[in-house]
Design a protein around this motif. Sequence first.
Motif, PDB file in Angstrom:
ATOM      1  N   ALA A   1       0.825  -1.214   0.000  1.00 49.79           N
ATOM      2  CA  ALA A   1       0.000   0.000   0.000  1.00 49.79           C
ATOM      3  C   ALA A   1       0.859   1.263   0.000  1.00 49.79           C
ATOM      4  O   ALA A   1       0.431   2.301  -0.502  1.00 49.79           O
ATOM      5  CB  ALA A   1      -0.927  -0.006   1.213  1.00 49.79           C
ATOM      6  N   MET A   2       2.051   1.157   0.564  1.00 52.09           N
ATOM      7  CA  MET A   2       2.969   2.312   0.556  1.00 52.09           C
ATOM      8  C   MET A   2       3.780   2.376  -0.736  1.00 52.09           C
ATOM      9  O   MET A   2       4.727   3.146  -0.834  1.00 52.09           O
ATOM     10  CB  MET A   2       3.923   2.223   1.749  1.00 52.09           C
ATOM     11  N   GLN A   3       3.429   1.521  -1.704  1.00 54.47           N
ATOM     12  CA  GLN A   3       4.141   1.460  -2.989  1.00 54.47           C
ATOM     13  C   GLN A   3       5.613   1.087  -2.796  1.00 54.47           C
ATOM     14  O   GLN A   3       6.507   1.671  -3.442  1.00 54.47           O
ATOM     15  CB  GLN A   3       4.027   2.784  -3.749  1.00 54.47           C
TER      16      GLN A   3
ATOM     17  N   ILE B   1       9.951   8.331  -3.230  1.00 54.01           N
ATOM     18  CA  ILE B   1       9.643   9.125  -2.037  1.00 54.01           C
ATOM     19  C   ILE B   1       9.887   8.280  -0.796  1.00 54.01           C
ATOM     20  O   ILE B   1       9.982   7.050  -0.876  1.00 54.01           O
ATOM     21  CB  ILE B   1       8.198   9.663  -2.048  1.00 54.01           C
TER      22      ILE B   1
ATOM     23  N   THR C   1       8.093   7.412   1.740  1.00 57.86           N
ATOM     24  CA  THR C   1       7.095   6.409   2.116  1.00 57.86           C
ATOM     25  C   THR C   1       7.325   5.099   1.373  1.00 57.86           C
ATOM     26  O   THR C   1       7.098   4.019   1.915  1.00 57.86           O
ATOM     27  CB  THR C   1       5.681   6.949   1.816  1.00 57.86           C
ATOM     28  N   GLN C   2       7.781   5.207   0.134  1.00 63.47           N
ATOM     29  CA  GLN C   2       8.077   3.990  -0.623  1.00 63.47           C
ATOM     30  C   GLN C   2       9.254   3.236   0.006  1.00 63.47           C
ATOM     31  O   GLN C   2       9.302   2.012  -0.042  1.00 63.47           O
ATOM     32  CB  GLN C   2       8.398   4.344  -2.068  1.00 63.47           C
TER      33      GLN C   2
ATOM     34  N   TYR D   1       9.888   3.181   3.253  1.00 67.76           N
ATOM     35  CA  TYR D   1       9.285   2.461   4.386  1.00 67.76           C
ATOM     36  C   TYR D   1       8.624   1.165   3.876  1.00 67.76           C
ATOM     37  O   TYR D   1       8.774   0.098   4.472  1.00 67.76           O
ATOM     38  CB  TYR D   1       8.196   3.282   5.074  1.00 67.76           C
TER      39      TYR D   1
END
Lengths: 140, 59
Positions: free
Chosen positions: A64-66, A107, A109-110, A112
């Motif tokens: 979900a965080m790509q 980014i 988040t990806q 993570y």
Amino acid sequence: MAIAPNNSAVSKPATGKQAQQGLVYLPLIAGWLVPGAGHFLLGKWVRGALLAVSIICMFALGIAMQGKLYSSAQDILDMLGMAGDLGNGLLFLICRLLGLGANQVQIVTQDYGTKFIVVAGLLNVIAAVDAHNLRTGRKS
Amino acid sequence: MFQPSHFAALSLFALFASTVFGITMRETPKRMFRYGAYCFVLFLGSAVALSWVMYLIAP
């Protein structure tokens, strides 16, 4: 004065022929392919459910965080990431086939998410080995 | 796309990893829970402590 060991409080592990009967590696392989399946095969329903929920949620959040799903091993870091991803078993293969996950991290988040996916695979390997230890009687 | 904060991501990571550690590293349910809680607190505590260290040494 010597004190006799109290064996009544300790559950005895399955030893010898009893532990070797049947497919000894089945919980290990099943647990690797499907998170928690190794414990389900051994009748450890609650443990298996908690492991499955934890590992699948971690993997799903990573997707979900790509997060990146490693597809090739060009250098040593990619090899380590690939090894971690492969620990997810069928989850990894299904997501690769569906084209989920990212090919490049752009980014934070990806990043993570990539770590979530790798660590979910490593945790799944730990869970599968735990199922194997339960099967062989090394753990009660 | 799910975009949690750094602390939220850390908390989720700690929760799931601690659950697996607790179940696989201990044998009785009570000890599993205690070890899982111990790991969870260590994950979060060490991250917060390191964050303060980095904040204090930052130029």
